[in-house]
Design a protein around this motif. Structure first.
Motif, PDB file in Angstrom:
ATOM      1  N   SER A   1       0.837  -1.187   0.013  1.00  0.00           N
ATOM      2  CA  SER A   1      -0.089   0.053  -0.003  1.00  0.00           C
ATOM      3  C   SER A   1       0.746   1.181  -0.001  1.00  0.00           C
ATOM      4  O   SER A   1       1.855   1.178   0.720  1.00  0.00           O
ATOM      5  CB  SER A   1      -0.876   0.062   1.251  1.00  0.00           C
ATOM      6  N   ILE A   2       0.543   2.287  -0.798  1.00  0.00           N
ATOM      7  CA  ILE A   2       1.430   3.497  -0.393  1.00  0.00           C
ATOM      8  C   ILE A   2       0.383   4.654  -0.418  1.00  0.00           C
ATOM      9  O   ILE A   2       0.757   5.729  -0.258  1.00  0.00           O
ATOM     10  CB  ILE A   2       1.958   3.840  -2.061  1.00  0.00           C
TER      11      ILE A   2
ATOM     12  N   LEU B   1      -1.051   5.573  -8.976  1.00  0.00           N
ATOM     13  CA  LEU B   1      -0.302   4.152  -9.766  1.00  0.00           C
ATOM     14  C   LEU B   1      -0.788   2.976  -9.163  1.00  0.00           C
ATOM     15  O   LEU B   1      -0.609   2.736  -8.044  1.00  0.00           O
ATOM     16  CB  LEU B   1       1.217   4.600  -9.764  1.00  0.00           C
TER      17      LEU B   1
ATOM     18  N   ARG C   1       3.810  -1.339  -9.699  1.00  0.00           N
ATOM     19  CA  ARG C   1       4.911  -1.253  -8.767  1.00  0.00           C
ATOM     20  C   ARG C   1       5.456  -2.525  -8.575  1.00  0.00           C
ATOM     21  O   ARG C   1       6.709  -2.588  -8.406  1.00  0.00           O
ATOM     22  CB  ARG C   1       4.202  -0.681  -7.440  1.00  0.00           C
TER      23      ARG C   1
ATOM     24  N   VAL D   1       7.895  -3.488 -11.337  1.00  0.00           N
ATOM     25  CA  VAL D   1       9.078  -2.945 -11.042  1.00  0.00           C
ATOM     26  C   VAL D   1      10.178  -4.034 -10.533  1.00  0.00           C
ATOM     27  O   VAL D   1      11.262  -4.503 -11.324  1.00  0.00           O
ATOM     28  CB  VAL D   1       9.356  -1.700 -10.589  1.00  0.00           C
ATOM     29  N   TYR D   2       9.547  -4.803  -9.674  1.00  0.00           N
ATOM     30  CA  TYR D   2      10.690  -5.510  -8.938  1.00  0.00           C
ATOM     31  C   TYR D   2      10.797  -6.925  -9.780  1.00  0.00           C
ATOM     32  O   TYR D   2      11.694  -7.510 -10.238  1.00  0.00           O
ATOM     33  CB  TYR D   2      10.068  -6.038  -7.395  1.00  0.00           C
TER      34      TYR D   2
ATOM     35  N   ASN E   1      10.318  -7.264 -12.912  1.00  0.00           N
ATOM     36  CA  ASN E   1      11.226  -7.059 -14.002  1.00  0.00           C
ATOM     37  C   ASN E   1      12.738  -6.748 -13.945  1.00  0.00           C
ATOM     38  O   ASN E   1      13.380  -7.364 -14.408  1.00  0.00           O
ATOM     39  CB  ASN E   1      10.681  -5.417 -14.599  1.00  0.00           C
ATOM     40  N   ASN E   2      12.927  -6.204 -12.683  1.00  0.00           N
ATOM     41  CA  ASN E   2      14.236  -6.152 -11.960  1.00  0.00           C
ATOM     42  C   ASN E   2      15.059  -7.605 -12.002  1.00  0.00           C
ATOM     43  O   ASN E   2      15.752  -7.772 -12.493  1.00  0.00           O
ATOM     44  CB  ASN E   2      14.374  -5.395 -10.815  1.00  0.00           C
TER      45      ASN E   2
ATOM     46  N   SER F   1      14.998  -9.230 -15.529  1.00  0.00           N
ATOM     47  CA  SER F   1      15.990  -8.392 -16.675  1.00  0.00           C
ATOM     48  C   SER F   1      17.412  -8.716 -16.150  1.00  0.00           C
ATOM     49  O   SER F   1      18.360  -8.749 -16.841  1.00  0.00           O
ATOM     50  CB  SER F   1      15.604  -7.120 -16.975  1.00  0.00           C
ATOM     51  N   SER F   2      17.446  -8.564 -14.720  1.00  0.00           N
ATOM     52  CA  SER F   2      18.857  -8.546 -14.279  1.00  0.00           C
ATOM     53  C   SER F   2      19.478  -9.912 -14.371  1.00  0.00           C
ATOM     54  O   SER F   2      20.622 -10.088 -14.719  1.00  0.00           O
ATOM     55  CB  SER F   2      18.924  -8.304 -12.719  1.00  0.00           C
TER      56      SER F   2
ATOM     57  N   MET G   1      13.560  -2.517 -18.912  1.00  0.00           N
ATOM     58  CA  MET G   1      13.657  -1.743 -17.761  1.00  0.00           C
ATOM     59  C   MET G   1      14.987  -2.054 -17.077  1.00  0.00           C
ATOM     60  O   MET G   1      15.236  -3.264 -16.855  1.00  0.00           O
ATOM     61  CB  MET G   1      12.489  -2.040 -16.940  1.00  0.00           C
TER      62      MET G   1
ATOM     63  N   ARG H   1      17.647  -1.277 -14.018  1.00  0.00           N
ATOM     64  CA  ARG H   1      17.461  -1.415 -12.626  1.00  0.00           C
ATOM     65  C   ARG H   1      18.777  -1.533 -11.714  1.00  0.00           C
ATOM     66  O   ARG H   1      19.960  -1.772 -12.304  1.00  0.00           O
ATOM     67  CB  ARG H   1      16.793  -2.678 -12.072  1.00  0.00           C
TER      68      ARG H   1
ATOM     69  N   THR I   1      21.057  -3.448  -9.718  1.00  0.00           N
ATOM     70  CA  THR I   1      21.397  -4.955  -9.511  1.00  0.00           C
ATOM     71  C   THR I   1      22.707  -5.098 -10.201  1.00  0.00           C
ATOM     72  O   THR I   1      23.532  -4.287 -10.693  1.00  0.00           O
ATOM     73  CB  THR I   1      20.534  -6.016 -10.068  1.00  0.00           C
TER      74      THR I   1
ATOM     75  N   SER J   1      16.059   2.474  -2.284  1.00  0.00           N
ATOM     76  CA  SER J   1      15.301   2.919  -3.264  1.00  0.00           C
ATOM     77  C   SER J   1      13.908   2.038  -3.312  1.00  0.00           C
ATOM     78  O   SER J   1      13.900   0.680  -3.222  1.00  0.00           O
ATOM     79  CB  SER J   1      15.962   2.950  -4.597  1.00  0.00           C
ATOM     80  N   ASN J   2      12.658   2.919  -3.245  1.00  0.00           N
ATOM     81  CA  ASN J   2      11.430   1.914  -3.086  1.00  0.00           C
ATOM     82  C   ASN J   2      10.690   2.335  -4.140  1.00  0.00           C
ATOM     83  O   ASN J   2      10.564   3.447  -4.837  1.00  0.00           O
ATOM     84  CB  ASN J   2      10.711   2.487  -1.774  1.00  0.00           C
ATOM     85  N   TYR J   3       9.936   1.242  -4.694  1.00  0.00           N
ATOM     86  CA  TYR J   3       8.823   1.225  -5.654  1.00  0.00           C
ATOM     87  C   TYR J   3       7.247   1.226  -4.958  1.00  0.00           C
ATOM     88  O   TYR J   3       6.474   1.442  -5.748  1.00  0.00           O
ATOM     89  CB  TYR J   3       9.113   0.437  -6.750  1.00  0.00           C
ATOM     90  N   LEU J   4       7.371   0.806  -3.910  1.00  0.00           N
ATOM     91  CA  LEU J   4       6.227   0.615  -3.261  1.00  0.00           C
ATOM     92  C   LEU J   4       6.519   0.592  -1.590  1.00  0.00           C
ATOM     93  O   LEU J   4       7.360   0.430  -1.247  1.00  0.00           O
ATOM     94  CB  LEU J   4       5.361  -0.817  -3.573  1.00  0.00           C
TER      95      LEU J   4
ATOM     96  N   ASN K   1       8.591   8.033  -6.189  1.00  0.00           N
ATOM     97  CA  ASN K   1       7.679   6.940  -6.339  1.00  0.00           C
ATOM     98  C   ASN K   1       6.533   6.606  -5.236  1.00  0.00           C
ATOM     99  O   ASN K   1       5.591   6.231  -5.529  1.00  0.00           O
ATOM    100  CB  ASN K   1       8.475   5.634  -6.429  1.00  0.00           C
TER     101      ASN K   1
ATOM    102  N   THR L   1       4.953   8.069 -14.079  1.00  0.00           N
ATOM    103  CA  THR L   1       6.177   7.868 -14.225  1.00  0.00           C
ATOM    104  C   THR L   1       6.560   7.453 -12.848  1.00  0.00           C
ATOM    105  O   THR L   1       6.315   7.961 -11.862  1.00  0.00           O
ATOM    106  CB  THR L   1       6.807   9.219 -14.443  1.00  0.00           C
ATOM    107  N   LEU L   2       7.359   6.120 -13.046  1.00  0.00           N
ATOM    108  CA  LEU L   2       8.204   5.757 -11.886  1.00  0.00           C
ATOM    109  C   LEU L   2       9.663   6.351 -12.061  1.00  0.00           C
ATOM    110  O   LEU L   2      10.192   5.959 -13.035  1.00  0.00           O
ATOM    111  CB  LEU L   2       7.997   4.185 -11.644  1.00  0.00           C
TER     112      LEU L   2
ATOM    113  N   ILE M   1      13.411   4.977 -11.767  1.00  0.00           N
ATOM    114  CA  ILE M   1      13.921   3.541 -11.594  1.00  0.00           C
ATOM    115  C   ILE M   1      15.360   3.949 -11.267  1.00  0.00           C
ATOM    116  O   ILE M   1      16.156   4.543 -11.959  1.00  0.00           O
ATOM    117  CB  ILE M   1      14.057   2.703 -12.593  1.00  0.00           C
TER     118      ILE M   1
END
Lengths: 273, 335
Positions: free
Chosen positions: A29-30, A35, A40, A43-44, A46-47, A50-51, B1, B3, B5, B187-190, B227, B261-262, B264
């Motif tokens: 929750s934010i 958004l 959200r 993002v994780y 995908n990270n 893709s990483s 995307m 990030r 890592t 760094s936070n996205y949620l 974010n 927009t987020l 990253i």
């Protein structure tokens, strides 16, 4: 299970399985819903994906160049999504990650038109292992002369050497080291293959700051394999001669010795020093 | 995307010419100002507050040794040096002989609910023993669950239970290493519904309980604030500034989704103007701290990194010991 453990277990599951992500949407929750949570969480997700694909691309750059980035990333995704406990790294450091990528490529139907691809992957993995391999002081001709002086000429024949710890031995029915070389950065990727290049025996070592991918002769390869298998120097010389009778096995040994391929077994090193 | 890592660092090294590690002559080092002091100093002195450093990347190994670079310290990701030996250690050893070092872990999973991985901790200890870095740091994050590693810094729910676990992990790490470490703000996205401790309080309490320092990543502050729709300045105002032992400055990217927009945290560009402004203000208020230009993706030529380091140095060099003097307030950015 603690609340934190339960939350992390759920989070981890949703990273791998988008359907499971719905559970996460109820957890996170934010306070401002402009958004969506899914974006959200993505993002994780995908990270992570893709990483790890990037990591494979960094570990297997020649394979990527051979098949193109798009194909490689698609193949990497299939590899990472395979149902195996080893699909994700089992440690934080990515040194040694994806050791079975070559094996995966063997069975990867879309890559069938490049039958040499798995062996190129094996070579890249070998390179990577040697790049991070442990250091050792190779034995020199002078060291062996000293050994002979102490123990006599006969003892040399019975001496059991080791290969330097950071090494890899590979064989391929394809000219993989030529392909590998031609696809290094700055190279044009063109390979001219002579018939004698077809079967390759490769010794990957790191005598200096750079990893060295060496094509070796059948006799040299037999010698190295014999030493690796614990054979005495005398037996290794015979193995080299049996495999390549046109070369003097002593010169095969001398060449490998001067290239820094061997170490004295610890016990010998101790009694000598 | 993209990030923040890590990828295994080895490919770029292949482009380097073979042969021995090149060593700059003493004369060339002196002329570049790198050998001005006792060679022992790199090994023995703590970092001065006004030090500015850069991420050490394999593609720069040779140039650093042959040409030198005007930098106070380098920082490496610990996990890229967990190998037994080989090229990375040869270069790091040569570079460590003449430069200060910071070892920055990204995979210990300090914020993980489960126990720390003893093998990981042992490898980190070996690395720290071998290189005797001036700084050792880790993240308020987790990256492992059920033995699987995600190669990403995942968010911790900020609860009193998590605080106890994190403190226990920090203490265990500090005990194993025999020294204090720094912990970096994420760094936070949620944000989690369960979180009931503000992040700045969580970090301050962790530092108070364990004696660890904090690594203030100002780019992470900007990314998280955007974010989570909070104020970066408020976060910095609440940050336990006395505990800060290092500052990170990095770049981020903007990810557009449905018109929103987020930000990253990808470490793939120069720090933004907003990051620089907040940094300038923080240094003015809190005083100088060792500062790192962190760049992990799309790594530019060494000269570009050196330029960013020079910018940080300029800001660090500005008088900051008398924060209340009227003359100094002129240095505070206008925005």
């Amino acid at each position: 299970m603690s609340q934190l453990a339960e939350l992390q277990r759920t989070f981890a599951a949703s990273l791998r399985d988008p359907a499971n992500g719905q559970v996460m949407l109820d957890l996170a929750s934010i306070g401002n819903e402009q958004l969506p949570h899914r974006a959200r969480m993505d993002v994780y997700r995908n990270n992570v994906a893709s990483s790890l694909i990037d990591a494979l691309a960094a570990l297997y750059p020649v394979c990527q160049r051979l098949v193109g980035e798009e194909f490689f990333r698609a193949a990497a995704k299939v590899y990472l999504d395979r149902p195996s406990p080893d699909a994700l790294p089992r440690q934080a450091s990515l040194i040694g990650f994806a050791p079975d990528f070559a094996g995966f490529l063997v069975g990867f139907e879309p890559a069938r038109s490049l039958p040499y691809l798995p062996d190129v992957a094996r070579l890249e993995h070998a390179w990577h292992r040697v790049y991070h391999g442990s250091e050792a002081e190779p034995v020199t001709a002078t060291d062996l002369q000293a050994y002979v002086q102490t123990h006599g000429e006969q003892a040399l024949d019975q001496l059991v050497l080791d290969l330097v710890p950071a090494h890899q031995l590979l064989m391929s029915p394809y000219p993989v080291s030529r392909i590998w070389q031609a696809n290094q950065p700055g190279q044009d990727g063109q390979v001219t293959i002579a018939e004698e290049d077809r079967n390759e025996r490769i010794f990957v070592v790191q005598p200096q700051a750079q990893v060295d991918v060496r094509r070796v002769s059948p006799g040299a390869f037999a010698f190295l394999c014999a030493v690796k298998g614990g054979a005495t120097l005398g037996r290794a010389l015979i193995a080299a001669f049996e495999e390549e009778q046109t070369r003097d096995p002593q010169s095969v040994f001398a060449e490998l010795l001067n290239a820094g391929s061997f170490v004295l077994p610890t016990t010998v090193g101790e009694t000598n020093s | 995307m993209s990030r923040m890592t890590h990828s295994p660092e080895m490919y770029s090294a292949r482009t380097q010419a073979g042969g021995r590690i090149p060593l700059a002559t003493d004369a060339s080092l002196r002329s570049s100002g790198l050998l001005a002091s006792d060679p022992e100093s790199a090994a023995t002195l703590a970092l001065k507050p006004r030090s500015a450093g850069m991420s050490l990347k394999p593609q720069h190994y040779r140039q650093i040794l042959s040409d030198g670079v005007d930098v106070d310290f380098f920082e490496v990701h610990a996990e890229n040096y967990f190998g037994a030996g080989g090229t990375p250690h040869r270069y790091l050893t040569a570079i460590r002989e003449r430069h200060a070092l910071s070892i920055h872990g990204i995979g210990l999973s300090i914020g993980g609910a489960g126990p720390l991985n003893p093998d990981h901790l042992a490898q980190l200890r070996m690395l720290v023993d071998r290189y005797e870095p001036q700084l050792v740091s880790e993240h308020l994050a987790w990256c492992e669950s059920g033995g699987a590693y995600f190669n990403d810094l995942l968010p911790v729910a900020l609860t009193s239970e998590a605080l106890d676990i994190v403190c226990q992990h920090v203490e265990q790490t500090q005990d194993a290493l025999g020294r204090a470490i720094l912990i970096e703000n994420p760094s936070n996205y949620l944000a989690f519904e369960q979180s009931d401790i503000p992040e700045t309080e969580f970090l301050a309490e962790m530092a108070r309980r364990t004696g660890c320092g904090l690594l203030l990543d100002i780019n992470n502050v900007v990314v998280s604030a955007h974010n989570l729709q909070r104020s970066a300045q408020d976060y910095l105002d609440a940050f336990s500034m006395d505990a800060v032992g290092e500052i990170h400055l990095a770049g981020h990217s903007n990810d557009e989704r449905n018109g929103l927009t987020l930000k990253i945290d990808d470490h793939g560009s120069a720090p933004s103007a907003e990051v620089w402004d907040l940094y300038r203000a923080f240094v003015h208020k809190a005083g100088a701290r060792p500062t790192l230009i962190e760049w992990d993706q799309d790594v530019p030529p060494l000269e570009v990194l050196a330029q960013e380091v020079a910018t940080a140095r300029t800001i660090l060099g500005a008088p900051s010991s008398q924060p209340n003097s009227p003359r100094e307030t002129n240095h505070v950015p206008a925005r």
